[in-house]
Design an enzyme around this catalytic site. Structure first.
Site, PDB file in Angstrom:
ATOM      1  CD  GLU A   1      -0.073 -19.603  89.612  1.00  0.00           C
ATOM      2  OE1 GLU A   1      -0.521 -18.483  89.422  1.00  0.00           O
ATOM      3  OE2 GLU A   1       0.142 -20.065  90.740  1.00  0.00           O
TER       4      GLU A   1
ATOM      5  CB  CYS B   1     -19.249 -20.137  88.090  1.00  0.00           C
ATOM      6  SG  CYS B   1     -19.318 -19.861  86.334  1.00  0.00           S
TER       7      CYS B   1
ATOM      8  CG  ASP C   1      -6.303 -19.183  96.138  1.00  0.00           C
ATOM      9  OD1 ASP C   1      -6.076 -18.451  95.162  1.00  0.00           O
ATOM     10  OD2 ASP C   1      -6.500 -18.758  97.284  1.00  0.00           O
TER      11      ASP C   1
ATOM     12  CB  CYS D   1     -19.162 -23.739  82.831  1.00  0.00           C
ATOM     13  SG  CYS D   1     -18.922 -22.066  83.458  1.00  0.00           S
TER      14      CYS D   1
ATOM     15  CB  CYS E   1     -22.295 -22.943  85.524  1.00  0.00           C
ATOM     16  SG  CYS E   1     -20.805 -23.262  86.455  1.00  0.00           S
TER      17      CYS E   1
ATOM     18  CB  CYS F   1     -16.115 -21.317  85.943  1.00  0.00           C
ATOM     19  SG  CYS F   1     -17.070 -22.707  86.516  1.00  0.00           S
TER      20      CYS F   1
ATOM     21  CG  ASP G   1      -3.221 -20.800  92.692  1.00  0.00           C
ATOM     22  OD1 ASP G   1      -2.891 -20.172  91.682  1.00  0.00           O
ATOM     23  OD2 ASP G   1      -3.745 -20.259  93.686  1.00  0.00           O
TER      24      ASP G   1
END
Ligand code: ZN
Length: 324
Positions: free
Chosen positions: A160, A250, A260, A235, A253, A232, A73
């Site tokens: 990315e 999150c 990052d 989850c 959850c 997340c 990232d």
């Protein structure tokens, strides 16, 4: 053709023999294919492209043999976050405090000199030198980082697929409808961010990573970065409010991670699912995150939620189970 190199002399078509600093000898067996000449602040540079047909091309690993994926990232505060938890710092070659100041001072010196004067030219040279130094530093650092990332023991490197030019766009002009006056649209704030984005020069870094990865037989996969910073990793719940600056908490959850690194893990996951769909030959699945994905997420989220409840506190599920 017709480019020749002999000792410290180079023959260029239409120019002829020229003296130059031969910084790197051409290895035996290679033929000269082309030469590129460019002018920089401190002089002219020539780069020579060479080829040896007996050397085989780099062989990329077939997708069916892939066992491990590394997600990257790209950011500003830290230049790269890896899905294995490592971080690469951003030297901010052009946008650090000291360089920004020096650049400002040198630019001001140019502006104060009489236009067209010799002194103005001399002052402008100093600005150019600083720009060159910044660029050289950035290039050197990027090669170092690209080598570092490519040397990780993985088969695939996932990054990315960034639309940097879209990120650099100016904010839309805001006009007050009643008075017709211009309103603040946040462009002055965005200007600083734009400069940081340019300074990080992600696409150049990705190019270098791709090159270094290919050299060691690794594959570079670009994934759609949509929602990678909001999702997340535990989850699959997507919510912008899960992100609190550097932290990711999150809302569904309670999973906590570095924002990052969470994104890097999502990038890795996307690449894994992309590879799986290519290997299975199902090109329809190649469009990531279709309608199937959220359903799958919900199932997982329910499970991980009950797992993450603090010990001693009964979850709704446990209470229901106890009641029945
Ligand atoms: Zn979650």
């Amino acid at each position: 053709m017709g480019i020749k190199v002999q000792g410290n002399k180079i023959y260029l078509p239409k120019i002829g023999w020229m003296r130059f600093h031969n910084s790197r000898a051409i290895p035996t067996g290679f033929t000269i294919k082309a030469a590129t000449i460019r002018q920089r602040q401190d002089g002219w540079y020539v780069s020579v492209r060479i080829e040896d047909k007996t050397i085989p091309d780099y062989i990329l690993k077939p997708l069916t043999d892939i066992k491990s994926v590394l997600g990257c990232d790209l950011g500003i505060t830290k230049l790269v976050h890896l899905s294995d938890g490592h971080q690469v710092k951003n030297p901010k070659c052009a946008t650090n405090k000291k360089t920004k100041r020096t650049l400002k001072i040198r630019q001001r010196r140019v502006n104060r000199k009489v236009k067209g004067s010799k002194n103005r030219k001399k002052a402008a040279v100093l600005v150019g030198r600083l720009h060159q130094k910044i660029s050289d530093k950035r290039q050197a650092y990027q090669w170092e980082i690209a080598g570092l990332i490519a040397s990780r023991k993985v088969d695939v490197i996932a990054v990315e697929d960034l639309n940097v030019s879209g990120m650099l766009k100016r904010c839309r002009v805001k006009v007050d409808e009643t008075t017709g006056r211009f309103l603040s649209n946040g462009q002055s704030r965005k200007k600083g961010l734009n400069r940081s984005i340019s300074d990080a020069s992600w696409s150049e870094l990705i190019q270098k990573i791709e090159y270094m990865a290919a050299k060691s037989g690794k594959v570079l996969i670009k994934v759609n970065p949509k929602h990678t910073s909001q999702k997340c990793n535990a989850c699959g719940h997507v919510d912008a409010s899960s992100r609190d600056k550097e932290k990711f908490i999150c809302v569904a959850c309670g999973h906590i991670d570095h924002a990052d690194i969470n994104a890097a893990k999502n990038i890795k996951e996307l690449a894994v699912s992309n590879i799986a769909s290519i290997v299975c030959g199902d090109s329809a699945k190649l469009e990531p995150r279709g309608s199937k994905r959220p359903k799958y997420c919900k199932e997982i989220s329910a499970r991980s939620m009950s797992k993450r409840v603090e010990p001693g506190n009964l979850s709704n599920k446990d209470i229901k189970a106890a009641m029945s």
